[in-house]
Design a protein around this motif. Sequence first.
Motif, PDB file in Angstrom:
ATOM      1  N   LYS A 180       0.865  -1.278   0.138  1.00  0.00           N
ATOM      2  CA  LYS A 180      -0.169  -0.004   0.160  1.00  0.00           C
ATOM      3  C   LYS A 180       1.401   1.480  -0.157  1.00  0.00           C
ATOM      4  N   TYR A 181       1.671   1.123   0.769  1.00  0.00           N
ATOM      5  CA  TYR A 181       3.089   2.810   1.028  1.00  0.00           C
ATOM      6  C   TYR A 181       3.155   2.967  -0.764  1.00  0.00           C
ATOM      7  N   PHE A 182       4.187   2.044  -1.552  1.00  0.00           N
ATOM      8  CA  PHE A 182       3.527   2.247  -3.047  1.00  0.00           C
ATOM      9  C   PHE A 182       3.038   2.553  -3.617  1.00  0.00           C
ATOM     10  N   ALA A 183       2.204   1.877  -3.182  1.00  0.00           N
ATOM     11  CA  ALA A 183       0.604   2.208  -4.698  1.00  0.00           C
ATOM     12  C   ALA A 183      -0.041   3.726  -3.985  1.00  0.00           C
ATOM     13  N   ASP A 184       0.016   4.741  -2.881  1.00  0.00           N
ATOM     14  CA  ASP A 184      -0.104   5.900  -3.037  1.00  0.00           C
ATOM     15  C   ASP A 184       1.256   6.279  -3.441  1.00  0.00           C
ATOM     16  N   ALA A 185       2.700   6.279  -2.972  1.00  0.00           N
ATOM     17  CA  ALA A 185       3.528   6.818  -3.505  1.00  0.00           C
ATOM     18  C   ALA A 185       3.940   7.056  -5.076  1.00  0.00           C
ATOM     19  N   LEU A 186       3.438   6.028  -5.652  1.00  0.00           N
ATOM     20  CA  LEU A 186       3.127   6.005  -7.246  1.00  0.00           C
ATOM     21  C   LEU A 186       2.439   6.299  -8.281  1.00  0.00           C
ATOM     22  N   SER A 187       1.005   6.373  -7.040  1.00  0.00           N
ATOM     23  CA  SER A 187       0.055   6.888  -7.641  1.00  0.00           C
ATOM     24  C   SER A 187       0.142   8.354  -8.424  1.00  0.00           C
ATOM     25  N   SER A 188       0.734   9.243  -7.339  1.00  0.00           N
ATOM     26  CA  SER A 188       1.509  10.248  -8.228  1.00  0.00           C
ATOM     27  C   SER A 188       3.021  10.304  -8.481  1.00  0.00           C
ATOM     28  N   ASN A 189       3.282  10.317  -8.549  1.00  0.00           N
ATOM     29  CA  ASN A 189       4.918   9.817  -9.056  1.00  0.00           C
ATOM     30  C   ASN A 189       5.182   9.408 -10.133  1.00  0.00           C
ATOM     31  N   SER A 190       4.703   9.551 -11.022  1.00  0.00           N
ATOM     32  CA  SER A 190       4.811   9.768 -12.907  1.00  0.00           C
ATOM     33  C   SER A 190       6.162   9.364 -13.336  1.00  0.00           C
ATOM     34  N   ARG A 191       7.398  10.072 -12.056  1.00  0.00           N
ATOM     35  CA  ARG A 191       9.027  10.032 -13.091  1.00  0.00           C
ATOM     36  C   ARG A 191       9.458   8.836 -12.975  1.00  0.00           C
ATOM     37  N   ILE A 192       9.422   7.955 -11.760  1.00  0.00           N
ATOM     38  CA  ILE A 192       9.827   6.418 -11.233  1.00  0.00           C
ATOM     39  C   ILE A 192       9.563   5.506 -12.470  1.00  0.00           C
ATOM     40  N   LYS A 193      10.534   5.523 -13.672  1.00  0.00           N
ATOM     41  CA  LYS A 193      10.430   4.275 -14.636  1.00  0.00           C
ATOM     42  C   LYS A 193      10.928   2.820 -14.661  1.00  0.00           C
TER      43      LYS A 193
END
Length: 630
Positions: free
Chosen positions: A172-185
């Motif tokens: 859940k931590y990673f899902a919440d963080a990457l839902s708004s971060n589009s720079r991680i490839k």
Amino acid sequence: MSKLSFESLTLQDEYYASPTGPSWDQNEFETDLESDENEDGNKEMTTAEVYLEACRLLGVVPVSYFLRNLGSTTVNLSHHGLGPMGCKAIAIALVTDMQINKLELSDNGILAEGALYVVEMLRANLTIQHVDLSVNSLLSTGAQYVANMLLDNISVKSIKLSGNGFIDDDGKYFADALSSNSRIKELDLSHNEFCGKGGEHLGHLLATNEGLEVLDLSWNYLRMKGAVALSAGLKVNTMLKHLDLSWNGFGNEGALAMGEALKFNNTLVHLNLNNNRLTNEGVGMLCKGLEFNDTLRVLLLAYNSITVEGALALVNVVKNTLRSALEEINISNVLVNETFVHLLELTCQEHPSLDVQYGGVGGFIAKKPPKRIDPMKVIQDYLDERKLRLWDFFRNIDKDGTMRVPVAEFRKAVQQSTIPLDRYQIEELIQRLDRDKTGIVDYRGLADTRKQMMRDHRRHLKKVESRQKKEKQKSDRILKTFQTAVDAVTPQGSMVMSLGTGKEDSAGPHPFSATPLSSWHHIVMSHSSRYLSNDHVHLPTLGSSTHYRPTSSPAMRSYSQPNLLDDSPLTSREKSLSAQGARSDPEMSRHSTLTRSRPAFNPKPPEGKPKTKKVKKKKVKKRVYKDTKK
């Protein structure tokens, strides 16, 4: 969380102070830095100086490799055993560094505490783009630290978190963080413990993220419910290109959900489903999705419970789907049959870029594969016949002139040309030109490849010549050893007295012939029927106390070996024959006596007094010697 600075990362509280060493407070440390700057004329400390000072304050040993590679763009500190304090010293030194863009800290035991120092450093350092924190036992606390950093970080593009003991709730931590971060490839979460609930969180990640292109979830526990939830997220994803789900135990239920996702997903290029407990039924469900997919190029299905039926279904899908983009199918553990091979040949004519890796043809796996001509030699002979250069051939493929061609285009161009290369030779050529598996054929090294081919050919000829020479020397040594053994067993003076073929007449005794010991084998083998007949076989009983008496048959005496173990006295019949043989050849009487059938070896010595036997034997020899003198 406090703002990152050199002072905030130094040793400033009693919790991290050494119980035995001296302690420094924040004011004292800042005063020292200010005094150094004043003495040097406001000169700033270099990264190496900051690192050495941090190691001194923290009481850790500096890593010389880090100091030597400060000027490079990549710093690999994997397996250095840094620990939390060593990681803290590295973080202090990298706060102001502007050259390093890739930091690898895997397998250092930094724990969640070390992860905290790293993420604080990444908030201030905007140069580092690739971070590897694998195998560091970050656990749930470390996962929360990293996820909080990903919420507002603008520089990190890829992060590896493999083998850190993350559980379902950490997803859940990673899902919440990457839902708004589009720079991680790129994100690597392999070798963790995500199960059903974790699969739901990761499916939500795929559904909401708009920047992630590479996701590695191999070696987790995504089965049943987790596999279905993850596939549902993939169905609506619009950015992911590379997905690794190997070693998860998807099963046929997960294959059904993945087939449904492939019907609608139009961005995924690489899908790895190795070792996921798929059967032919699961492959059939995947094929239903592949019928509508026109973007997937690589499908890996090795080490599943697939037979030739599943392999035929995969090839049939490619053959019957004109817009299929599949270029590689890996079923390397499946044994196929001739029907599959024939179907694959027909499919490759319509889809030249297709490459299917299978285990072998059933019933022929043990046969030595046919020897094929070197593909580079075939191309060179082709160009020599038409008086063309090597660059002329590739100029027609490489329209841009970059000397770099995608593997699919290169394979298609070679198959459509008139060069006599089969599919296996083309794959061998691609492996040579794309050694790093980048998907790009760089033909700038073809000249070196041709030179290497000539060197390999000369080296092969030398090996063949050397092997033949060694085999000849070995054969000569064996023959010489054999001849030496024969000479040792068969002395020149050792002869065998055997009865001749002439019949005994009234005028005189039987004629005799001298036979070398080395010819016994041929004599016995040529007359083996006589030994096997019931009339002439006389075997003594093992352990018997009665002395063995050979038969008096002339045939047995003619083709028998000397009894070298028996010291019993000669019978009257043998005495007369020995005397007659001695008269016919006086020289041989000194070295040989008439032989008789050799009994089976009896370890017990014969009964009787050995002294009496020796005396009788000597007397017999003296009589024979006197007769020869007369």
